[in-house]
Design an enzyme around this catalytic site. Structure first.
Site, PDB file in Angstrom:
ATOM      1  N   GLU A 363       0.811  -1.212   0.000  1.00 14.06           N
ATOM      2  CA  GLU A 363       0.000   0.000   0.000  1.00 14.06           C
ATOM      3  C   GLU A 363       0.845   1.263   0.000  1.00 14.06           C
ATOM      4  O   GLU A 363       0.515   2.242  -0.673  1.00 14.06           O
ATOM      5  CB  GLU A 363      -0.970  -0.017   1.183  1.00 14.06           C
ATOM      6  CG  GLU A 363      -1.935  -1.190   1.184  1.00 14.06           C
ATOM      7  CD  GLU A 363      -2.852  -1.240  -0.035  1.00 14.06           C
ATOM      8  OE1 GLU A 363      -2.883  -0.266  -0.807  1.00 14.06           O
ATOM      9  OE2 GLU A 363      -3.536  -2.257  -0.219  1.00 14.06           O
ATOM     10  N   HIS A 459      -6.417  -5.859 -10.733  1.00 14.98           N
ATOM     11  CA  HIS A 459      -5.920  -6.843  -9.773  1.00 14.98           C
ATOM     12  C   HIS A 459      -5.582  -8.162 -10.463  1.00 14.98           C
ATOM     13  O   HIS A 459      -4.526  -8.744 -10.228  1.00 14.98           O
ATOM     14  CB  HIS A 459      -6.941  -7.072  -8.657  1.00 14.98           C
ATOM     15  CG  HIS A 459      -7.041  -5.939  -7.693  1.00 14.98           C
ATOM     16  ND1 HIS A 459      -7.992  -4.951  -7.809  1.00 14.98           N
ATOM     17  CD2 HIS A 459      -6.297  -5.612  -6.615  1.00 14.98           C
ATOM     18  CE1 HIS A 459      -7.831  -4.072  -6.827  1.00 14.98           C
ATOM     19  NE2 HIS A 459      -6.807  -4.451  -6.090  1.00 14.98           N
TER      20      HIS A 459
END
Length: 548
Positions: A363, A459
């Site tokens: 992240e 993704h």
């Protein structure tokens, strides 16, 4: 709904071979190479026929490089903008020279930047330019109004009305506005042959961990692009202690913040002893692991300076995080614990039990990408964005000596978290992701990227980039290619140099070229002991996943 760039779930340089002429467009002149010798130039094109990379048979050492070009050299080499067929009136400003052998320039027309544009020069050890990767606009159509400020004010009123629709007015805050030239190709949304038009870009905070960016045409007020962003992931760590945040509340964004004067007060700040809350200590340690890895293995230097946030609470610019958050909304109801983590506006937010090293590195790397090349979070550029986060997240995981770094967990994403393993970089197919470009499990490009199609498979299709990183680092015989791994130290420097070269609308083809170029530059500049033999293995890995 708000967009999660969560741990779960591009054509370059337009116009060289374009035959489309739009009425009223100002086209680039015949691409003379200026002071560059055309016989020294090798031009590579994308599948769409656009200029993708310029390579010089002999490195360019001519003026203004009478001596080695230093990090302070701010001018692009003469003639290079013509090789990329830049629109008339273009100039280029240096916006990044943090890496001594990679210089990144932004295209400007009449002093106004072109959104998504760049030309990146790659230098050898003597400071001479060996190659360049670029994404520029080749033509413009229209002009800004004579009264630029008045035009921008009118466009702001229109954009604010759109951003406020269905929202509590108190939740809307303008955070940035600027005049730009907008070419849809440069953000991965247009066809070859498009041109740049005058526009204004407005960025708003519109709610909990959410921003909305609207691009408005200067001439007719049309909405050219509308993007909602939420980046899913300093050392200031706050504990929400399972407090439930209504994602749809007008003040939800404020309720998320971490700082002495914010809703979530610091539980542990830099230098303090361990907390009694395990998640607080995990994040505190993994923020350090991430910053240390970037400092030792890239030219990013101070990660706090790059992506940190200052909340005006006397703690300065810091890597901030809130742990043990719970959320609720009308679609999903209450989620407690919240089984996710996300990056937004200089701050990490975690649900309980997802405070692992690879998720933290993943992240925070979204923040790094945002500050470096701004990879558009859709289709192939979005898949590369996700893959870059997995790559650096796993590099950090494999390098920090954590107890779960077993052979079985090597290249697994999410082990040790409440989510469990969610991806395998070694074997993407195990979780329904492709290992080969446009092979099994590949999700097609979306003409309208949105949450229902995972923004064009960002993704899923990251599996190709993940398999590539595994091959480059550890090696394997795969898809007819035998690859000998080059190890994490060399691979990390390789990926960092490639990250610096990629344009915002990069494709997997672009990534392959950037990795090859970065490897050659690392050899020339003696980075991490990289050798020509290593570059052969990198090239083999690129072939193995089918992106060249």
């Amino acid at each position: 709904m708000k967009k999660y760039y969560a741990v779960t779930g591009i054509a370059l340089a337009v116009g060289m071979l374009c035959t489309t002429q739009l009425a009223g467009a100002t086209q680039a002149a015949d691409p003379s190479v200026g002071s560059l010798d055309s016989s020294n130039v090798v031009t590579e094109f994308s599948a769409q026929g656009n200029v993708e990379q310029i390579t010089f048979k002999s490195a360019i050492k001519s003026a203004p490089m009478s001596s080695a070009r230093s990090a302070q050299t701010s001018a692009i080499i003469p003639g290079l903008k013509n090789l990329f067929v830049s629109a008339p009136g273009s100039d280029f400003s240096l916006n990044d020279s943090s890496n001594n052998y990679i210089k990144r320039f932004t295209q400007n027309i009449a002093g106004i930047p072109v959104l998504g544009s760049s030309i990146t020069e790659v230098l050898d050890g003597q400071g001479a330019v060996t190659s360049a990767i670029g994404a520029v606009t080749s033509a413009t159509k229209g002009a800004f109004p004579a009264d630029l400020a008045a035009g921008q004010a009118a466009a702001l009123a229109s954009a604010t009305k759109i951003a406020s629709a269905g929202k509590d007015a108190s939740a809307i805050s303008l955070v940035d506005q600027k005049a730009i030239w907008f070419d849809a190709v440069l953000i991965g949304k247009g066809a070859t042959g498009s041109v740049a038009v005058p526009a204004y870009q407005f960025s708003f905070t519109t709610g909990f961990a959410e921003s909305r960016v609207l691009t408005v045409a200067a001439n007719d007020g049309a909405i050219l692009n509308d993007r909602t962003d939420r980046k899913d992931i300093n050392r200031v760590v706050c504990d929400a202690n399972s407090k439930v945040i209504d994602l749809e509340a007008s003040n939800a964004d404020a309720l998320l913040k971490c700082g002495k004067t914010q809703a979530n007060k610091p539980t542990r700040i830099e230098g303090q002893a361990a907390s009694s809350v395990a998640d607080v200590n995990s994040v505190y340690n993994f923020l350090n692991d991430t910053a240390s890895f970037y400092g030792a293995n890239t030219k990013a230097n101070d990660l706090t300076a790059l992506i940190g946030n200052d909340e005006g609470d006397g703690l300065g610019k810091a890597m901030r995080a809130v742990v043990r958050i719970c959320v609720t909304d009308s679609q999903n109801g209450e989620q407690c614990p919240f089984a996710n983590a996300f990056w937004y506006n200089g701050q990490m937010t975690y649900g309980q039990g997802v405070t692992t090293d690879d998720i933290t590195g993943h992240e925070l790397t979204h923040g790094v990408t945002e500050k470096t090349n701004g990879l558009v979070y859709a289709n192939e550029s979005g898949a590369i964005n996700e893959s870059m986060s997995d790559v650096f997240g796993e590099f950090i995981d494999l390098s920090n000596g954590s107890s779960d770094d077993t052979a079985a967990n090597r290249w697994a994403i999410g082990e040790g978290s409440s989510l469990g393993v969610i991806r395998s970089m070694k074997d993407p197919g195990k979780y329904g992701e492709p290992a080969i470009y446009k092979g099994s499990n590949w999700k097609p490009t979306a003409t309208n990227p949105n949450d229902n199609n995972d923004q064009g498979g960002v993704h899923s299709n990251s599996g190709v980039g993940n398999k590539l990183a595994f091959l480059i680092t550890d090696g394997q015989t795969f898809n007819g290619q035998t690859v000998t791994g080059i190890g994490i130290a060399k691979a990390a420097q390789l990926y960092w140099a490639a990250q610096r070269q990629l344009t915002a609308n990069a494709t997997y083809s672009s990534l392959g070229k950037a990795l090859n170029s970065a490897c050659s530059a690392n050899v020339s500049n003696n980075v991490a002991g990289t050798t020509a033999a290593n570059c052969t293995q990198v090239a083999n890995a690129i072939k193995a996943v089918g992106i060249k």
